[in-house]
Design a protein around this motif. Structure first.
Motif, PDB file in Angstrom:
ATOM      1  N   ASP A 230       0.896  -1.282   0.269  1.00 65.65           N
ATOM      2  CA  ASP A 230      -0.154  -0.023  -0.068  1.00 65.65           C
ATOM      3  C   ASP A 230       0.837   1.445  -0.035  1.00 65.65           C
ATOM      4  N   ASN A 231       2.092   1.221  -0.478  1.00 67.34           N
ATOM      5  CA  ASN A 231       2.901   2.475  -0.660  1.00 67.34           C
ATOM      6  C   ASN A 231       2.496   2.958  -2.151  1.00 67.34           C
ATOM      7  N   ASP A 232       2.340   4.214  -2.214  1.00 72.02           N
ATOM      8  CA  ASP A 232       2.045   4.888  -3.675  1.00 72.02           C
ATOM      9  C   ASP A 232       3.337   5.207  -4.566  1.00 72.02           C
ATOM     10  N   LEU A 233       3.888   4.325  -4.954  1.00 75.79           N
ATOM     11  CA  LEU A 233       4.824   4.389  -5.786  1.00 75.79           C
ATOM     12  C   LEU A 233       4.378   3.935  -7.179  1.00 75.79           C
ATOM     13  N   SER A 234       4.906   4.700  -8.324  1.00 77.86           N
ATOM     14  CA  SER A 234       4.731   4.018  -9.810  1.00 77.86           C
ATOM     15  C   SER A 234       5.638   2.899  -9.835  1.00 77.86           C
ATOM     16  N   LEU A 235       5.485   2.113 -10.891  1.00 74.53           N
ATOM     17  CA  LEU A 235       6.637   1.386 -11.559  1.00 74.53           C
ATOM     18  C   LEU A 235       7.593   2.341 -12.484  1.00 74.53           C
ATOM     19  N   SER A 236       8.537   1.785 -12.983  1.00 75.31           N
ATOM     20  CA  SER A 236       9.624   2.435 -13.554  1.00 75.31           C
ATOM     21  C   SER A 236       8.869   3.173 -14.806  1.00 75.31           C
ATOM     22  N   LEU A 237       9.022   4.747 -15.000  1.00 77.78           N
ATOM     23  CA  LEU A 237       8.586   5.330 -16.031  1.00 77.78           C
ATOM     24  C   LEU A 237       9.441   5.822 -16.938  1.00 77.78           C
ATOM     25  N   PRO A 238       9.159   5.930 -18.184  1.00 75.08           N
ATOM     26  CA  PRO A 238      10.610   6.914 -18.921  1.00 75.08           C
ATOM     27  C   PRO A 238      10.610   8.060 -18.508  1.00 75.08           C
ATOM     28  N   ALA A 239      12.005   8.542 -18.179  1.00 79.12           N
ATOM     29  CA  ALA A 239      12.297   9.648 -17.650  1.00 79.12           C
ATOM     30  C   ALA A 239      12.262  10.875 -18.453  1.00 79.12           C
ATOM     31  N   ASP A 240      12.091  10.583 -19.847  1.00 82.04           N
ATOM     32  CA  ASP A 240      11.907  11.666 -20.936  1.00 82.04           C
ATOM     33  C   ASP A 240      10.487  12.246 -20.736  1.00 82.04           C
ATOM     34  N   THR A 241       9.669  11.511 -20.269  1.00 79.51           N
ATOM     35  CA  THR A 241       8.264  12.100 -20.295  1.00 79.51           C
ATOM     36  C   THR A 241       7.671  12.180 -18.668  1.00 79.51           C
ATOM     37  N   LEU A 242       8.333  11.856 -17.890  1.00 78.21           N
ATOM     38  CA  LEU A 242       7.952  11.694 -16.541  1.00 78.21           C
ATOM     39  C   LEU A 242       7.780  13.193 -15.994  1.00 78.21           C
TER      40      LEU A 242
END
Length: 347
Positions: free
Chosen positions: A255-267
């Protein structure tokens, strides 16, 4: 995973809070490299009145000399445990003796011990309940090492003094916080450094301090992938598949609000960031150029994972600007503001 941080340093932090944040303990400010702009920007703290004493660690004569060069009217007051803040135009100083005369803009190995004594005192006071924490002006690592003293930087010094296994560098502006999984590593070494253990340690510290120091009940953290397009399903690298996302998924299941890995160029688009409390970047130049482009000169560095508050300016010693009146003090003021705010929230 959360228990790692609780065992590592949370008890120390809670003990520090109990030792006296409710009384008007001071915030200490290290003046840093004496030949640079540290003394200049510290003098600017006389133009503010704070909720608690703010005390500069510096050679008193050096500060007076620099005030005279800059044509500043500042009354330097020896700090002797006062609990009230200094008045407008006044500056509390705790004297630290220089070893050698300072020439503007000229580094001198003879004064390396002077710089380190500022750090030693500030860390000792913070660890033993004599201050609420420390804000630091810039130092010149090269001249300390040239003096024959092994020194990697403020962050590593305070980490070793506090005896904690890992700390996390986070830079912040008013709009954005960026924490780093790795810091000052060559790019070719970054991928090998991103291990399950390291990620868990960094995430534990980040979540803990966002909750306990920043008082964010349920932090929302966006996480950058390591590779372009976050690996593009393994075609551009497998670190996201093999290491990063499995760790993130375990936190999400708790129940932690973390995303999965996202592309840094659009994050870093505003529509992603508007409700995020922090971004976790995998390496130094992935997240910090974006942050500094938004607020260079008003960004600050926060060391997470210490059992006390430590903030810092986001710039270097600027030797060429020392004594010219051109040095900007905004980052130091923001660093002091945040340190005082975090101290207030700890009451």
């Amino acid at each position: 995973m959360q228990m790692h941080v609780e065992d590592e340093y949370s008890a120390l932090y809670l003990k520090r809070v109990s030792l006296g944040y409710t009384v008007m303990l001071p915030l200490y400010v290290t003046s840093g490299e004496p030949a640079g702009i540290g003394p200049d920007i510290c003098l600017s703290l006389a133009h503010r009145v704070d909720e608690r004493p703010v005390v500069v660690l510096a050679d008193r004569a050096l500060l007076q000399q620099r005030a005279d060069i800059l044509n500043l009217s500042v009354q330097l007051i020896d700090y002797q445990g006062q609990t009230e803040s200094s008045a407008l135009g006044e500056l509390y100083v705790e004297h630290v003796a220089l070893q050698h005369e300072v020439k503007l803009g000229e580094l001198d190995c003879a004064n390396a011990a002077y710089v380190l004594e500022q750090l030693r005192r500030s860390a000792d006071y913070a660890m033993h309940g004599r201050s609420v924490g420390v804000a630091t002006a810039p130092v010149q690592k090269s001249v300390i090492n040239e003096a024959g003293i092994a020194f990697s930087g403020h962050t590593e010094y305070y980490q070793e003094f506090a005896g904690v296994e890992r700390v996390v560098m986070m830079l912040a502006t008013k709009q954005l916080r960026v924490a780093l999984v790795t810091t000052h590593l060559a790019l070719r070494d970054v991928a090998d450094a991103i291990t399950t253990e390291r990620l868990e340690q960094v995430i534990d510290i980040l979540l803990h301090d966002l909750r306990h120091k920043f008082k964010i009940a349920k932090p929302k953290v966006l996480v950058c992938g390591l590779n372009p397009h976050a690996g593009e399903d393994g075609y551009l690298g497998r670190e996201e598949i093999d290491t990063i996302n499995p760790v993130l998924q375990r936190y999400r299941e708790q129940d932690n609000d973390l995303s999965l890995s996202l592309p840094a160029d659009t994050l870093f688009r505003p529509d992603y960031l508007h409700d995020a409390d922090a971004v976790l970047a995998m390496y130094h130049d992935q997240g910090l150029p974006v942050l500094k482009s938004q607020g260079f000169g008003e960004a600050i560095n926060i060391t997470l994972g210490l059992p006390f508050i430590r903030t810092s300016v986001d710039h270097g010693t600027a030797l060429a600007l020392a004594g010219t009146g051109q040095a900007k003090s905004s980052s130091l003021h923001v660093a002091v503001d945040l340190a005082l705010e975090l101290a207030h929230q700890s009451i």
